[in-house]
Design a protein around this motif. Structure first.
Motif, PDB file in Angstrom:
ATOM      1  N   LEU A 176      32.038  35.318  36.367  1.00  0.00           N
ATOM      2  CA  LEU A 176      33.348  34.998  36.952  1.00  0.00           C
ATOM      3  C   LEU A 176      34.403  36.012  36.505  1.00  0.00           C
ATOM      4  O   LEU A 176      35.227  36.455  37.311  1.00  0.00           O
ATOM      5  CB  LEU A 176      33.780  33.580  36.581  1.00  0.00           C
ATOM      6  CG  LEU A 176      35.101  33.115  37.185  1.00  0.00           C
ATOM      7  CD1 LEU A 176      34.999  33.002  38.706  1.00  0.00           C
ATOM      8  CD2 LEU A 176      35.526  31.782  36.594  1.00  0.00           C
ATOM      9  N   ALA A 177      34.369  36.406  35.240  1.00  0.00           N
ATOM     10  CA  ALA A 177      35.339  37.382  34.727  1.00  0.00           C
ATOM     11  C   ALA A 177      35.157  38.726  35.433  1.00  0.00           C
ATOM     12  O   ALA A 177      36.137  39.380  35.803  1.00  0.00           O
ATOM     13  CB  ALA A 177      35.190  37.536  33.216  1.00  0.00           C
ATOM     14  N   ARG A 178      33.914  39.138  35.622  1.00  0.00           N
ATOM     15  CA  ARG A 178      33.664  40.414  36.311  1.00  0.00           C
ATOM     16  C   ARG A 178      34.057  40.347  37.773  1.00  0.00           C
ATOM     17  O   ARG A 178      34.560  41.314  38.337  1.00  0.00           O
ATOM     18  CB  ARG A 178      32.191  40.816  36.152  1.00  0.00           C
ATOM     19  CG  ARG A 178      31.891  41.293  34.743  1.00  0.00           C
ATOM     20  CD  ARG A 178      30.458  41.703  34.554  1.00  0.00           C
ATOM     21  NE  ARG A 178      30.275  42.252  33.207  1.00  0.00           N
ATOM     22  CZ  ARG A 178      29.107  42.431  32.644  1.00  0.00           C
ATOM     23  NH1 ARG A 178      27.982  42.125  33.291  1.00  0.00           N
ATOM     24  NH2 ARG A 178      29.032  42.937  31.430  1.00  0.00           N
ATOM     25  N   LEU A 179      33.843  39.201  38.392  1.00  0.00           N
ATOM     26  CA  LEU A 179      34.283  39.026  39.779  1.00  0.00           C
ATOM     27  C   LEU A 179      35.808  39.051  39.860  1.00  0.00           C
ATOM     28  O   LEU A 179      36.378  39.643  40.783  1.00  0.00           O
ATOM     29  CB  LEU A 179      33.736  37.719  40.355  1.00  0.00           C
ATOM     30  CG  LEU A 179      32.247  37.733  40.718  1.00  0.00           C
ATOM     31  CD1 LEU A 179      31.742  36.314  40.951  1.00  0.00           C
ATOM     32  CD2 LEU A 179      32.006  38.605  41.937  1.00  0.00           C
ATOM     33  N   ALA A 180      36.475  38.427  38.904  1.00  0.00           N
ATOM     34  CA  ALA A 180      37.938  38.426  38.880  1.00  0.00           C
ATOM     35  C   ALA A 180      38.473  39.833  38.659  1.00  0.00           C
ATOM     36  O   ALA A 180      39.464  40.235  39.284  1.00  0.00           O
ATOM     37  CB  ALA A 180      38.453  37.482  37.791  1.00  0.00           C
ATOM     38  N   LEU A 181      37.818  40.597  37.797  1.00  0.00           N
ATOM     39  CA  LEU A 181      38.216  41.992  37.577  1.00  0.00           C
ATOM     40  C   LEU A 181      38.037  42.790  38.864  1.00  0.00           C
ATOM     41  O   LEU A 181      38.923  43.559  39.254  1.00  0.00           O
ATOM     42  CB  LEU A 181      37.404  42.606  36.432  1.00  0.00           C
ATOM     43  CG  LEU A 181      37.686  44.066  36.093  1.00  0.00           C
ATOM     44  CD1 LEU A 181      39.154  44.278  35.720  1.00  0.00           C
ATOM     45  CD2 LEU A 181      36.772  44.525  34.953  1.00  0.00           C
ATOM     46  N   SER A 182      36.938  42.565  39.540  1.00  0.00           N
ATOM     47  CA  SER A 182      36.684  43.251  40.817  1.00  0.00           C
ATOM     48  C   SER A 182      37.746  42.884  41.843  1.00  0.00           C
ATOM     49  O   SER A 182      38.272  43.749  42.556  1.00  0.00           O
ATOM     50  CB  SER A 182      35.295  42.886  41.354  1.00  0.00           C
ATOM     51  OG  SER A 182      34.290  43.276  40.455  1.00  0.00           O
ATOM     52  N   GLN A 183      38.059  41.601  41.911  1.00  0.00           N
ATOM     53  CA  GLN A 183      39.100  41.133  42.842  1.00  0.00           C
ATOM     54  C   GLN A 183      40.433  41.803  42.537  1.00  0.00           C
ATOM     55  O   GLN A 183      41.148  42.227  43.450  1.00  0.00           O
ATOM     56  CB  GLN A 183      39.243  39.620  42.745  1.00  0.00           C
ATOM     57  CG  GLN A 183      40.365  39.056  43.606  1.00  0.00           C
ATOM     58  CD  GLN A 183      40.535  37.566  43.411  1.00  0.00           C
ATOM     59  OE1 GLN A 183      39.824  36.775  44.004  1.00  0.00           O
ATOM     60  NE2 GLN A 183      41.475  37.179  42.559  1.00  0.00           N
ATOM     61  N   SER A 184      40.766  41.921  41.259  1.00  0.00           N
ATOM     62  CA  SER A 184      42.031  42.548  40.853  1.00  0.00           C
ATOM     63  C   SER A 184      42.077  44.008  41.280  1.00  0.00           C
ATOM     64  O   SER A 184      43.093  44.488  41.796  1.00  0.00           O
ATOM     65  CB  SER A 184      42.216  42.445  39.341  1.00  0.00           C
ATOM     66  OG  SER A 184      42.253  41.101  38.940  1.00  0.00           O
ATOM     67  N   VAL A 185      40.973  44.715  41.080  1.00  0.00           N
ATOM     68  CA  VAL A 185      40.905  46.121  41.502  1.00  0.00           C
ATOM     69  C   VAL A 185      41.061  46.208  43.011  1.00  0.00           C
ATOM     70  O   VAL A 185      41.798  47.055  43.522  1.00  0.00           O
ATOM     71  CB  VAL A 185      39.582  46.776  41.044  1.00  0.00           C
ATOM     72  CG1 VAL A 185      39.419  48.169  41.654  1.00  0.00           C
ATOM     73  CG2 VAL A 185      39.513  46.844  39.525  1.00  0.00           C
ATOM     74  N   GLY A 186      40.399  45.311  43.733  1.00  0.00           N
ATOM     75  CA  GLY A 186      40.503  45.306  45.195  1.00  0.00           C
ATOM     76  C   GLY A 186      41.935  45.112  45.663  1.00  0.00           C
ATOM     77  O   GLY A 186      42.394  45.786  46.588  1.00  0.00           O
TER      78      GLY A 186
END
Length: 165
Positions: free
Chosen positions: A137-147
């Protein structure tokens, strides 16, 4: 077919606008279609592709939006995760500097470097095979933030960010 034409138009806009804006205003612009359309070099399509890749990852895990309050950000301690978070922190100051000094190439360079760092993170840190659901979930949230930052940065340059490529 309609979606293909729309994406092709968006990629063409990205290639031309980014190619023009990434140059310092004091330098001559040399139009090279092969360079400007590269999906793996410093180009608008590369950044657009990175945005589309992030959207694809979020779709793959059935996530449209992650609540940042529910994320344990402290789990992100891999070197590429830290570099990515540090890059994200610089967005506002880059935008401010680019606008105050009439230098859009500063934002272009920032977006390119952020996209490169995301791709490095994506290869270094597995999302699907993360050690725990919390880390995933943290890595997905980081990815979402970059997006979001890539999409907003492209928007400031007048470049669309396709959902799929």
């Amino acid at each position: 077919f309609e979606e293909i034409e729309k994406v092709a138009s968006q990629v063409a806009q990205g290639a031309i606008k980014y190619g023009m804006l990434r140059m310092d205003t004091n330098k001559k612009i040399v139009f090279d279609m092969n360079e400007w359309l590269k999906i793996d070099g410093e180009s608008g399509p590369f950044i657009q592709y990175s945005c589309a890749r992030i959207q694809s990852v979020l779709r793959k895990f059935n996530l449209s939006a992650i609540d940042p309050q529910k994320v344990n950000w402290g789990l992100l301690n891999h070197a590429s995760e830290k570099r990515l978070m540090q890059s994200l922190m610089g967005f506002h100051s880059i935008v401010l500097g680019a606008t105050e000094n009439y230098k859009p190439h500063l934002l272009c360079t920032y977006l390119y470097e952020l996209a490169k760092r995301f791709n490095h993170f994506y290869h270094e840190c597995s999302i699907g095979q993360a050690e725990s659901e919390e880390l995933k979930l943290a890595r997905l949230a980081l990815s979402q933030s970059v997006g979001l930052v890539l999409k907003n940065g492209l928007s400031l340059l007048g470049i669309p960010a396709p959902e799929r490529m």
